[in-house]
Scaffold this active site. Structure first.
Site, mmCIF file in Angstrom:
data_model
loop_
_atom_site.group_PDB
_atom_site.id
_atom_site.type_symbol
_atom_site.label_atom_id
_atom_site.label_comp_id
_atom_site.label_asym_id
_atom_site.label_seq_id
_atom_site.Cartn_x
_atom_site.Cartn_y
_atom_site.Cartn_z
ATOM 1 N N TYR A 307 0.836 -1.204 0.000
ATOM 2 C CA TYR A 307 0.000 0.000 0.000
ATOM 3 C C TYR A 307 0.872 1.257 0.000
ATOM 4 O O TYR A 307 0.608 2.227 -0.717
ATOM 5 C CB TYR A 307 -0.898 0.024 1.239
ATOM 6 N N PHE A 310 2.327 2.247 -3.433
ATOM 7 C CA PHE A 310 1.352 2.835 -4.347
ATOM 8 C C PHE A 310 0.901 4.220 -3.884
ATOM 9 O O PHE A 310 0.549 5.073 -4.698
ATOM 10 C CB PHE A 310 0.151 1.906 -4.502
ATOM 11 N N LYS A 316 -1.603 10.123 -9.276
ATOM 12 C CA LYS A 316 -2.856 9.358 -9.277
ATOM 13 C C LYS A 316 -3.903 9.997 -8.377
ATOM 14 O O LYS A 316 -5.051 10.237 -8.797
ATOM 15 C CB LYS A 316 -2.582 7.917 -8.832
ATOM 16 N N TYR A 317 -3.530 10.288 -7.134
ATOM 17 C CA TYR A 317 -4.521 10.801 -6.187
ATOM 18 C C TYR A 317 -4.894 12.255 -6.474
ATOM 19 O O TYR A 317 -5.988 12.695 -6.128
ATOM 20 C CB TYR A 317 -4.011 10.620 -4.758
ATOM 21 N N GLU A 371 -13.584 -1.977 3.084
ATOM 22 C CA GLU A 371 -12.312 -2.697 2.901
ATOM 23 C C GLU A 371 -12.416 -4.082 3.529
ATOM 24 O O GLU A 371 -12.904 -4.229 4.657
ATOM 25 C CB GLU A 371 -11.162 -1.914 3.539
ATOM 26 N N MET A 398 -16.784 -5.850 -0.681
ATOM 27 C CA MET A 398 -17.738 -4.948 -1.340
ATOM 28 C C MET A 398 -18.824 -5.704 -2.095
ATOM 29 O O MET A 398 -19.926 -5.190 -2.296
ATOM 30 C CB MET A 398 -16.986 -4.012 -2.305
ATOM 31 N N GLU A 413 -10.037 2.270 -6.668
ATOM 32 C CA GLU A 413 -8.740 2.191 -7.353
ATOM 33 C C GLU A 413 -8.351 0.718 -7.472
ATOM 34 O O GLU A 413 -7.337 0.271 -6.943
ATOM 35 C CB GLU A 413 -7.663 3.006 -6.633
ATOM 36 N N GLU A 422 -6.902 -6.954 -12.249
ATOM 37 C CA GLU A 422 -7.104 -7.167 -10.813
ATOM 38 C C GLU A 422 -8.593 -7.279 -10.485
ATOM 39 O O GLU A 422 -9.012 -7.089 -9.352
ATOM 40 C CB GLU A 422 -6.417 -6.061 -10.012
#
Length: 615
Positions: A307, A310, A316-317, A371, A398, A413, A422
């Site tokens: 984590y 990334f 990205k964010y 999560e 989820m 993401e 993924e």
């Protein structure tokens, strides 16, 4: 800080009386290694005319190499140059047999004195017997083979492109005949004429180990120092990024004033290779062409370090925050509380970005952080005090969670290097039941792209680093994540599969099939397919690793590489047809792929026998 170091530089002498003295001279002048012939030219000639006469040859070798094998450092600093007069592919049987004997004795001498590398200059494509002799020694002798090629073949050709292509074809033949062995490398000898852009790209896709710079291709600047043309400099800068070594050829060993200027010039060139993109260079350093099995975050729980890597992505964010901000201000009323569900929240970076977007837009939001990873949940709860009652943490998958309300915006993401690898489609299809009918998914679409790629370095690694407990084909039926560096893209990328969210198809089917045709603009060898993706977050706000639209400083994803079991050499303007499938079962997803033109290959990974992604 740059990770670029000064390249190793050697010097080539045609004749030396005593090798140990020559090594000492090269070392004292700050050169890293010495290239010299083991056998003097006249002894090679003597042996060819007086077959079997070792009385002259072996004492000469012994006296010239006296003391070389006494030091490991000295042995690795010596590169043995095999005399080009050795014509082991002569049509004359008598000459060929004598030349073969001489070559075998030279190689035996190199082995005895623990020479780490031998250089053989290739002058034409008549190299079958030479390659056979090399093949017979690869698994028994210590040293590596450096085959030297001109950048342009001598002789009369209809056009310059053909003259540039021939040396690469010679190398391609040698490498294939030697089965892509890990101790075989090409070395380029530059001339006054710089190769064309396409020829450079083709060589940059090969495992070039060294570059020979004859002193005659240098000019002298106003201060009297040797320099190369701007075109040569640009090519050398590209080669330095592949960590090649350099060999200066043509310096008079009796003139010590000539040694330093060439070294200083190469150091000057190296300083010009400072990375344009320091963020990308620092993140990718050490990962060049390193094969990694793709993550399976749906089946496996990621570690905190994964984590963390990334989360270091600088772009990205930012893009996600822009997308959430734009969606808020364009679609919702400031007087209402907007429900945002972050599915696959990890350690919470998207939660933080959603809160920042809401604060900038002055909107009230309530965020559900969903999560399944129990360890990541700990990280989320560690931030709960800071978030307050604006965030509800949900420890659920989820796909099986039953929320108390529906979301206005669903943020995820879940993308992999190939977009869907993924299982973002499967996850978001399962989660979209708690998205309002007019709700927004961020991202709302993503497309995978492929192109044929030349990468003999990767092919060699796949060939020789197999798992003994798996079938021989397993490596070539496994897609890998890899930062493609020492490679040559043979054609422009083309789109493959697209997924949209929310997905209103009835029934939902995430299997896919497509046939893609490429036109190859210049000759090369295909070793696999490179895979990329582009994702649309909200309207025109996107993130991409597709080469033509790559988001600057985006570092979270390296490309995918889909190998093929047999390399395919492709001529200029030839066509190649690729068939690609995304297959689904109740428990897994896998890819299958093949080439049907210009040749037909087996279908790779049928039924997911070598690689699949668990749901």
């Amino acid at each position: 800080m740059s990770t670029q170091s000064t390249p190793s530089v050697g010097i080539e002498f045609n004749t030396v009386r005593n090798v140990k003295d020559a090594l000492t001279l090269a070392s004292s002048q700050k050169y890293d290694f010495l290239v010299i012939p083991i056998i003097r030219k006249q002894y090679g000639t003597d042996l060819l005319t007086s077959y079997g006469s070792k009385q002259l040859t072996w004492p000469s070798i012994a006296s010239r190499l006296k003391g070389v094998g006494e030091s490991a450092d000295m042995s690795t600093a010596l590169v043995a140059l095999i005399r080009h007069v050795i014509d082991v592919d002569s049509p004359n049987l008598h000459i060929r047999n004598k030349a073969t004997k001489l070559l075998q004795e030279e190689l035996a001498a190199a082995q005895y004195f623990s020479v780490a590398r031998v250089i053989i200059r290739i002058r034409n494509g008549n190299i079958i017997n030479l390659t056979r002799i090399a093949a017979s020694t690869l698994n028994t002798l210590y040293f590596a083979y450096w085959f030297v090629f001109p950048t342009c073949a001598p002789g009369n050709f209809d056009d310059d492109n053909e003259a540039e292509l021939q040396p690469w074809l010679w190398w391609n033949k040698i490498y294939k005949l030697l089965d892509y062995h890990g101790k075989v490398y090409p070395v380029l000898e530059l001339s006054a004429d710089i190769p064309s852009e396409q020829a450079q790209k083709r060589w940059l896709g090969e495992p070039v180990r060294a570059v020979i710079l004859p002193t005659k291709i240098f000019t002298t600047n106003a201060k009297g120092y040797p320099v190369l043309s701007p075109a040569h400099q640009l090519f050398i800068i590209k080669l330095i990024k592949l960590k090649v070594q350099f060999i200066i050829k043509g310096i008079n060993p009796n003139d010590s004033t000539l040694f330093e200027p060439y070294l200083q010039y190469l150091k000057h060139i190296t300083r010009q290779t400072e990375p344009i993109n320091r963020v990308l260079e620092s993140f990718t350093h050490g990962y060049e062409d390193r094969l990694q099995v793709p993550l399976q975050p749906l089946a496996d729980n990621l570690e905190s370090r994964t984590y963390e890597i990334f989360e270091k992505d600088p772009i990205k964010y930012v893009q996600y925050e822009k997308a959430i901000y734009q969606a808020l201000v364009e679609q919702y009323d400031q007087k209402t509380t907007v429900i945002i569900m972050v599915v696959g929240a990890g350690r919470g970076p998207l939660v933080n970005r959603a809160l920042e977007a809401a604060d900038r837009a002055k909107y009230k939001v309530h965020i559900y952080a969903v999560e399944k990873n129990p360890m990541a949940i700990i990280s989320l709860y560690s931030q709960k005090q800071e978030w307050g009652d604006r965030v509800t943490i949900i420890h659920e998958d989820m796909r099986s969670w039953h929320p108390e309300c529906k979301a206005d915006i669903m943020v995820s993401e879940l993308l992999g290097s190939f977009g869907d690898n993924e299982l973002s489609p499967e996850c978001l299809d399962g989660a979209q039941r708690y998205l309002k009918d007019d709700g927004i998914s961020i991202p709302y679409s993503y497309t995978s792209y492929i192109c044929p790629v030349q990468s003999p370095r990767i092919f060699s690694e796949l060939l020789y680093n197999r798992d003994a407990n798996k079938p021989y084909y397993a490596n070539f039926e496994t897609p890998f994540v890899v930062y493609l560096h020492n490679c040559f893209f043979l054609a422009e990328t083309k789109p493959l599969f697209t997924f949209m969210h929310p997905n209103f198809s009835i029934p939902i089917d995430n299997s896919r099939y497509d046939e893609v045709e490429f036109t190859i603009p210049t000759t090369g060898t295909m070793h696999g397919l490179a895979g990329f993706f582009e994702a649309k977050l909200y309207k025109d706000i996107s993130i991409s690793i597709e080469p033509n639209t790559h988001s600057k400083n985006l570092i979270s994803w390296f490309p995918m590489f889909f190998p093929i079991r047999e390399p395919i050499t492709l001529a200029t303007n030839s066509k190649i047809k690729v068939n690609f499938w995304r297959c689904c079962s109740s428990s897994q997803v896998w890819y299958e792929w093949t080439v049907i033109e210009p040749t037909t290959l087996p279908i790779h990974n049928p039924t997911g026998r070598s690689f699949s992604i668990g749901k």
